[in-house]
Design a protein around this motif. Structure first.
Motif, short mmCIF file in Angstrom:
data_model
loop_
_atom_site.label_atom_id
_atom_site.label_comp_id
_atom_site.label_asym_id
_atom_site.label_seq_id
_atom_site.Cartn_x
_atom_site.Cartn_y
_atom_site.Cartn_z
N TRP A 96 54.60 77.21 21.40
CA TRP A 96 55.84 77.25 20.61
C TRP A 96 56.51 75.89 20.63
O TRP A 96 57.04 75.44 19.62
CB TRP A 96 56.79 78.29 21.18
CG TRP A 96 56.40 79.72 20.94
CD1 TRP A 96 55.22 80.20 20.42
CD2 TRP A 96 57.19 80.87 21.21
NE1 TRP A 96 55.25 81.57 20.36
CE2 TRP A 96 56.44 82.00 20.84
CE3 TRP A 96 58.46 81.04 21.74
CZ2 TRP A 96 56.93 83.30 20.98
CZ3 TRP A 96 58.95 82.34 21.88
CH2 TRP A 96 58.19 83.45 21.50
N ASP A 100 57.13 72.45 17.47
CA ASP A 100 58.39 71.81 17.11
C ASP A 100 58.54 70.53 17.94
O ASP A 100 59.33 70.46 18.87
CB ASP A 100 59.56 72.76 17.36
CG ASP A 100 60.89 72.25 16.81
OD1 ASP A 100 60.96 71.05 16.44
OD2 ASP A 100 61.84 73.05 16.77
N ASP A 158 63.41 77.82 11.64
CA ASP A 158 62.79 77.81 10.32
C ASP A 158 61.61 76.85 10.20
O ASP A 158 60.82 76.97 9.28
CB ASP A 158 63.84 77.41 9.26
CG ASP A 158 65.03 78.34 9.28
OD1 ASP A 158 64.83 79.57 9.24
OD2 ASP A 158 66.17 77.85 9.35
N ASN A 159 61.53 75.89 11.09
CA ASN A 159 60.53 74.84 10.94
C ASN A 159 59.76 74.67 12.25
O ASN A 159 60.09 73.80 13.05
CB ASN A 159 61.22 73.53 10.55
CG ASN A 159 60.22 72.46 10.17
OD1 ASN A 159 59.08 72.74 9.83
ND2 ASN A 159 60.66 71.21 10.26
N ASN A 160 58.77 75.52 12.44
CA ASN A 160 57.93 75.45 13.64
C ASN A 160 56.50 75.73 13.21
O ASN A 160 56.26 76.67 12.46
CB ASN A 160 58.41 76.48 14.68
CG ASN A 160 57.76 76.28 16.03
OD1 ASN A 160 56.54 76.31 16.16
ND2 ASN A 160 58.59 76.10 17.05
N HIS A 163 52.46 79.63 14.63
CA HIS A 163 52.47 80.89 13.89
C HIS A 163 53.01 82.02 14.77
O HIS A 163 53.79 82.86 14.30
CB HIS A 163 51.07 81.20 13.38
CG HIS A 163 50.99 82.47 12.59
ND1 HIS A 163 51.56 82.60 11.35
CD2 HIS A 163 50.43 83.67 12.89
CE1 HIS A 163 51.35 83.83 10.90
NE2 HIS A 163 50.67 84.50 11.82
N TYR A 165 55.18 81.92 17.15
CA TYR A 165 56.63 81.80 17.27
C TYR A 165 57.30 82.34 16.01
O TYR A 165 58.26 83.12 16.08
CB TYR A 165 57.02 80.33 17.49
CG TYR A 165 58.50 80.06 17.52
CD1 TYR A 165 59.29 80.52 18.56
CD2 TYR A 165 59.11 79.29 16.52
CE1 TYR A 165 60.66 80.25 18.61
CE2 TYR A 165 60.47 79.01 16.57
CZ TYR A 165 61.24 79.49 17.61
OH TYR A 165 62.58 79.20 17.65
N MET A 166 56.78 81.97 14.86
CA MET A 166 57.37 82.42 13.60
C MET A 166 57.21 83.93 13.42
O MET A 166 58.11 84.60 12.91
CB MET A 166 56.78 81.64 12.42
CG MET A 166 57.05 80.13 12.48
SD MET A 166 58.78 79.67 12.73
CE MET A 166 59.47 80.06 11.12
N LEU A 169 59.84 85.55 15.61
CA LEU A 169 61.16 85.49 14.97
C LEU A 169 61.26 86.49 13.83
O LEU A 169 62.27 87.18 13.68
CB LEU A 169 61.45 84.08 14.46
CG LEU A 169 61.65 83.00 15.51
CD1 LEU A 169 61.88 81.65 14.84
CD2 LEU A 169 62.79 83.33 16.46
N GLU A 170 60.20 86.60 13.03
CA GLU A 170 60.20 87.54 11.91
C GLU A 170 60.34 88.98 12.42
O GLU A 170 61.12 89.78 11.90
CB GLU A 170 58.90 87.39 11.11
CG GLU A 170 58.77 88.35 9.95
CD GLU A 170 57.42 88.24 9.27
OE1 GLU A 170 57.01 89.24 8.66
OE2 GLU A 170 56.77 87.17 9.36
#
Length: 186
Positions: A96, A100, A158-160, A163, A165-166, A169-170
């Motif tokens: 993660w 970033d 929003d900008n990582n 996958h 991690y995103m 978050l989703e």
């Protein structure tokens, strides 16, 4: 419910920024994978407070992501909580952070490190077999707990490039929306 303390340190920083102010949360760290898995049925059965939702977060390490998630989801179903959000970090939490590099640069005062994000190696940090080792190469003074606390303060929602991690978050955003809808309809 988290595999280890560095996950707790990250979520204790990012959750207050993501959750609505009226939502309370508790992060529960465990002493590794087996401690987490033993704890799941006990804690899920014990918490009977209405409008309580659970999230389980565990590293993939070298295991099979699908099998790990299936096993954890089965534990949740057996405990009567099939609605538990189960997420697997691929391969480990440092993926993660490598997703970033701007946050890493800010945390460690390393000018220009974010420019490495477009290099093939860091475009998909979830594919790196040993992200903690990669992070130590980039930032020699990286230590798991202190590093997770420092980096998470700057992580983007929003900008990582990670996958996992995103996807985490989703899933969290969907869980929040589901909880808000349930509260409004009650």
């Amino acid at each position: 419910m988290l595999e280890e303390i560095s996950m707790k340190s990250v979520l204790d920083v990012i959750l207050p920024k993501l959750l609505p102010s009226h939502v309370a949360f508790r992060t529960i760290k465990h002493e590794g994978k087996s401690d987490l898995e033993k704890s799941i049925p006990i804690k899920l059965r014990a918490f009977q407070t209405p409008n309580t939702y659970f999230v389980i977060l565990r590293d993939k390490d070298s295991g099979d992501c699908i099998k790990i998630k299936e096993n954890l989801s089965a534990l949740c179903r057996e405990a009567g909580r099939p609605d538990t959000l189960v997420r697997i970090v691929c391969h480990e939490l440092e993926s993660w952070f490598l997703g970033d590099l701007e946050a890493v640069g800010k945390a460690f005062h390393s000018e220009g490190i974010e420019e490495l994000q477009n290099k093939a190696k860091f475009r998909d940090p979830d594919r790196l077999a040993n992200p903690a080792q990669e992070l130590r190469r980039l930032v020699g003074k990286y230590q798991k707990l202190a590093g997770s606390k420092a980096i998470s303060r700057y992580m983007s929602f929003d900008n990582n490039r990670s996958h996992s991690y995103m996807v985490f978050l989703e899933g969290l955003r969907k869980l929040i929306a589901k909880a808000e809808t349930k509260v409004q309809s009650s």
